[in-house]
Enzyme design. Structure first.
Site, mmCIF file in Angstrom:
data_model
loop_
_atom_site.group_PDB
_atom_site.id
_atom_site.type_symbol
_atom_site.label_atom_id
_atom_site.label_comp_id
_atom_site.label_asym_id
_atom_site.label_seq_id
_atom_site.Cartn_x
_atom_site.Cartn_y
_atom_site.Cartn_z
ATOM 1 N N SER A 144 -18.481 2.489 2.895
ATOM 2 C CA SER A 144 -18.268 1.642 1.718
ATOM 3 C C SER A 144 -17.819 0.264 2.174
ATOM 4 O O SER A 144 -17.282 0.112 3.273
ATOM 5 C CB SER A 144 -17.177 2.253 0.829
ATOM 6 O OG SER A 144 -16.781 1.367 -0.194
ATOM 7 N N TYR A 156 -9.294 6.364 -1.438
ATOM 8 C CA TYR A 156 -10.701 6.141 -1.094
ATOM 9 C C TYR A 156 -10.825 5.096 0.010
ATOM 10 O O TYR A 156 -11.563 5.289 0.984
ATOM 11 C CB TYR A 156 -11.455 5.695 -2.344
ATOM 12 C CG TYR A 156 -12.936 5.499 -2.154
ATOM 13 C CD1 TYR A 156 -13.809 6.580 -2.144
ATOM 14 C CD2 TYR A 156 -13.475 4.223 -1.998
ATOM 15 C CE1 TYR A 156 -15.176 6.394 -1.982
ATOM 16 C CE2 TYR A 156 -14.833 4.026 -1.839
ATOM 17 C CZ TYR A 156 -15.682 5.123 -1.833
ATOM 18 O OH TYR A 156 -17.038 4.935 -1.666
#
Length: 258
Positions: A144, A156
């Site tokens: 990401s 995350y």
């Protein structure tokens, strides 16, 4: 470039029942691969496999946090197809935005278990299968832009930083077997993971577009799948240890708290 870029290749895609993984399953089989879709979403995964065609795709239910299930998924693939050429480790989870003062550590443990430990387990067992067969394989992980910046999704963000470290470490060790390990780092994509009941995919895309740098288009799961295809194929034969951004320039322009 033309032709089938994964002709004759055997691929495992984790998180393949929806989003980026499902798009990758369709794209990879279009390029000649046979794909094993791995996910905990059994009905969705079975449907994706059926729509692709049983001669090209199959489904295997697996919780990536359970190493025994991971090992069994790899064994299933090798027993069915005789080898494993590519792992696309794409399974992941995302928590809601929250203040660090309210950081839910139990949820953090779950995120790390899926996003980092699950990827580590699949890299381990996929690499073992590749080494056993003498396969110069390719391992691709969905990371990401959060691996390059900070942000409110604390668990995350930490997990994706950890995953990039895992990719680099695995690259250094597995290169002697001819196995490449890379990451694909997308900007925000409207998928079932990022969408919520009260927010439509179109609303998310409008929001992401407003924050993004590259105008005139919206990043789709299919765009990320195309980059994963490149990293999985021999078109990237001497690329390893990289985290390839698919972000329209976001990480080189935007400050981390924008």
């Amino acid at each position: 470039m033309s032709g089938l870029r994964l002709e004759g290749k055997i691929v495992i895609i984790t998180g393949g029942a929806s989003g980026i993984g499902a798009d990758a399953a369709r794209l990879f089989t279009d390029h000649g691969a046979k794909v094993v879709i791995v996910d905990v979403q059994e009905e969705l995964g079975q449907n994706v496999a059926v729509l692709i065609g049983k001669d090209k795709a199959s489904f295997y239910r697996c919780d990536v946090t359970n190493e025994t299930e991971v090992e069994d998924a790899v064994k299933f693939t090798v027993e069915k197809h005789g080898k494993l050429d590519v792992l696309f480790s794409n399974a992941g989870v995302l928590e809601p935005l929250e203040s660090f003062l309210d950081f839910d550590l139990e949820r953090f443990d779950r995120i790390m278990a899926v996003n980092v430990r699950g990827a580590a387990a699949f890299i381990k067992h996929a690499a073992r299968a590749m080494v056993e067969k003498g396969t110069r394989g390719s391992i691709v992980c969905t990371t990401s832009v959060s691996a390059e910046i900070g942000g409110g999704h604390h668990g995350y963000t930490a997990s994706k930083h950890g995953l990039v470290g895992l990719i680099r470490s695995a690259c250094g060790d597995l290169g002697k077997y001819g196995i490449r390990v890379n990451g694909v780092a997308p900007y925000a994509v409207a998928t079932p993971m990022t969408s919520h009941d009260e927010v439509t995919g179109k609303q998310l895309e409008d929001y992401f577009d407003a924050k993004g740098i590259l105008k005139g288009m919206v990043l789709k799961a299919s765009h990320v799948a195309q980059v994963a295809l490149f990293l999985a194929s021999d078109d990237s034969a001497y690329i390893s240890g990289q985290n390839l951004a698919v972000d329209g320039g976001y990480t080189v322009v935007k400050p981390s708290r924008d």
